[in-house]
Design an enzyme around this catalytic site. Structure first.
Site, short mmCIF file in Angstrom:
data_model
loop_
_atom_site.label_atom_id
_atom_site.label_comp_id
_atom_site.label_asym_id
_atom_site.label_seq_id
_atom_site.Cartn_x
_atom_site.Cartn_y
_atom_site.Cartn_z
NE ARG A 19 -4.17 14.58 7.23
CZ ARG A 19 -3.96 13.47 7.90
NH1 ARG A 19 -3.68 13.53 9.20
NH2 ARG A 19 -4.00 12.30 7.30
NE ARG A 27 -3.09 2.43 3.21
CZ ARG A 27 -2.76 3.11 4.30
NH1 ARG A 27 -1.76 2.67 5.07
NH2 ARG A 27 -3.39 4.22 4.64
CB THR A 55 -7.16 0.52 11.30
OG1 THR A 55 -7.50 1.05 10.02
CG2 THR A 55 -6.66 1.65 12.19
CE LYS A 59 -9.10 4.06 3.65
NZ LYS A 59 -7.94 5.00 3.76
#
Length: 475
Positions: A80, A39, A282, A224
């Protein structure tokens, strides 16, 4: 013909490339340890950095003789924090933190965000999560240029950390300008899988597919699942995508962490029903960032993902920045092999929209024949990978090789549970393939005289040939 690693786990391993493993030599060792797909996370670095990683992956694949797949992970609309005035910033319960629209923060407790419309979309009572959910805030008031929040769960935050807004409906597009540029680069460079972050509906998936189609790219699109909206529209998203990633990091912040395990099981079940590959990601071996062994809970987490039906498990920081990237892969592979001994073989009669129903029927019949005669191996010749995918979903434990003359198909097969890719010369006949596999098996101790092989020819592999099943005895 490269040697397929049939001794490795059937469940595939996706590993993130980062500073801890970005040279061809390091990546080659990871392939040997069990990595099937690498990835590249576009949230870090620019296209020049991605190019360097891709070249290293391709070089490592050549070195080992195994066609590792490549997954490009698009960052999506990740919100963010901006640059903090003081770092790290300790936020204690009851403290006040204010988001400002623009300009420089006047003090430590004023912060900015990378999403310009954040203040427009916040309302009093909304929850704001920082630092992967470790710090929680509640919005108390919103004005034209400011949103004032109160800390309800304390912790430390740093610049550029993620902001999650559970329950807040955002108007931001799922594909940002950088995502489109990265997708175009992926299309031009033969990337095998492209994952799209923060998918909320099937329209998000089709938006990416349209970009790729415009550039004649047939990479698998992996959606996702990490937003509550995605769970609300799960079946439509799975239908639209070529595969799914259970992205538990943001999902576990966007929904109640107590709901995450059952959400994972539901996502995997829907993927099984719709014959789509699913990756669980994760914190699978999170403690191995620094420790040489995982916790018992982490080992159980990997095992349960496999028992639920995951096709692949993903390592993130464990390989990208961890102290023991190779050991993390070796441990995950070992857990997978032990767990797979307890899997139950079930023929999946669901038909994928991309696989001809005759191909599905013939492949399932071949598996039944192989089980009945105690075959040593199944060989599936396939041009696109569809036939191999049908066999993968059966969870049959018989070692299986996916044979193709297409390099892109070989790399794509790396995500298919229980299938190991083998390259052949263009237009090899079924008889030539059988002879080569038999020779390879005897030379490497995988086959002996008298062993039975079930050979499946997929649609279009040999010109003018229909699907066929042949039982071959090694001479």
């Amino acid at each position: 013909m490269p040697r397929p690693a049939i001794h490795q786990s059937c469940t595939k391993i996706v590993a993130t490339v980062g500073p801890a493993c970005d040279t061809p030599e390091q990546l080659a060792e990871l392939i040997k340890a069990g990595v099937d797909v690498f990835r590249i996370n576009t949230a870090h670095g620019k296209i020049a950095d991605h190019e360097k990683k891709l070249k290293a992956i391709r070089a490592a694949s050549e070195q080992v003789g195994s066609p590792a797949g490549v997954l490009l992970d698009l960052a999506g609309p990740k919100i963010r924090l901006g640059e903090l005035k003081s770092e790290p910033l300790q936020l204690d319960i009851g403290a006040e933190l204010t988001f400002i629209r623009e300009g420089e923060p006047a003090n430590d407790f004023e912060v900015t965000a990378t999403y310009p419309k954040l203040i427009d979309e916040l309302q009093p009572g909304n929850t704001v999560m920082l630092a992967d959910g470790m710090v929680a805030l509640v919005v108390e008031s919103v004005s034209t240029d400011r949103a004032t929040c109160r800390v309800t769960a304390s912790g430390e935050v740093r610049s550029r950390q993620g902001i999650n807004l559970p329950g807040v409906k955002l108007s931001v597009s799922s594909m940002q300008r950088n995502d489109i540029a990265n997708a175009m680069w992926a299309a031009e460079n033969g990337i095998d899988f492209i994952s799209l972050s923060f998918v909320r509906s099937d329209e998000d998936v089709y938006s990416l597919k349209n970009v790729l189609k415009a550039h004649d790219c047939d990479a698998f699109v992996i959606a996702k699942i990490e937003k509550p909206e995605a769970l609300e529209h799960l079946e439509e998203i799975v239908d639209a995508a070529d595969g799914i990633m259970v992205a538990r990091g943001d999902l576990g912040v966007e929904i109640d962490v107590a709901e995450t395990p059952m959400a994972q099981k539901r996502i995997i079940q829907v993927c099984k029903e719709k014959v789509k590959p699913v990756i669980v990601a994760t914190q699978m071996l999170e403690s191995m960032h620094h420790n040489s062994t995982p916790t018992r809970a982490e080992a159980s987490d990997v095992a349960n993902a496999i028992l639920d039906g995951a096709d692949a498990c993903m390592l993130s920081g464990e390989t990208a920045v961890g102290d023991h990237p190779i050991k993390a892969v070796e441990v995950m592979s070992r857990i997978m092999r032990v767990t797979e001994r307890n899997l139950i073989h079930e023929i999946n009669h669901s038909v994928s929209h991309c696989v001809h129903p005759i191909t599905t029927a013939v492949t399932n019949a071949a598996i039944s024949i192989a089980e009945a005669i105690d075959a040593s191996m199944i060989i599936i010749a396939t041009r696109s990978g569809g036939t191999a995918w049908v066999k993968s979903k059966s969870r049959s434990s018989i070692p299986t090789l996916g044979v193709s003359d297409c390099p892109a198909t070989l790399r794509r097969i790396q995500l298919f549970w229980g299938i190991r890719p083998v390259g052949i010369e263009k237009m090899a006949s079924p008889a030539e393939i059988r002879a080569k596999i038999s020779q390879w098996g005897k030379e490497n101790g995988q086959l002996k005289k008298g062993d039975r092989i079930v050979f499946v020819t997929g649609s279009g592999v040999v010109e003018k040939a229909h699907n066929a099943v042949v039982v071959h005895s090694v001479e």
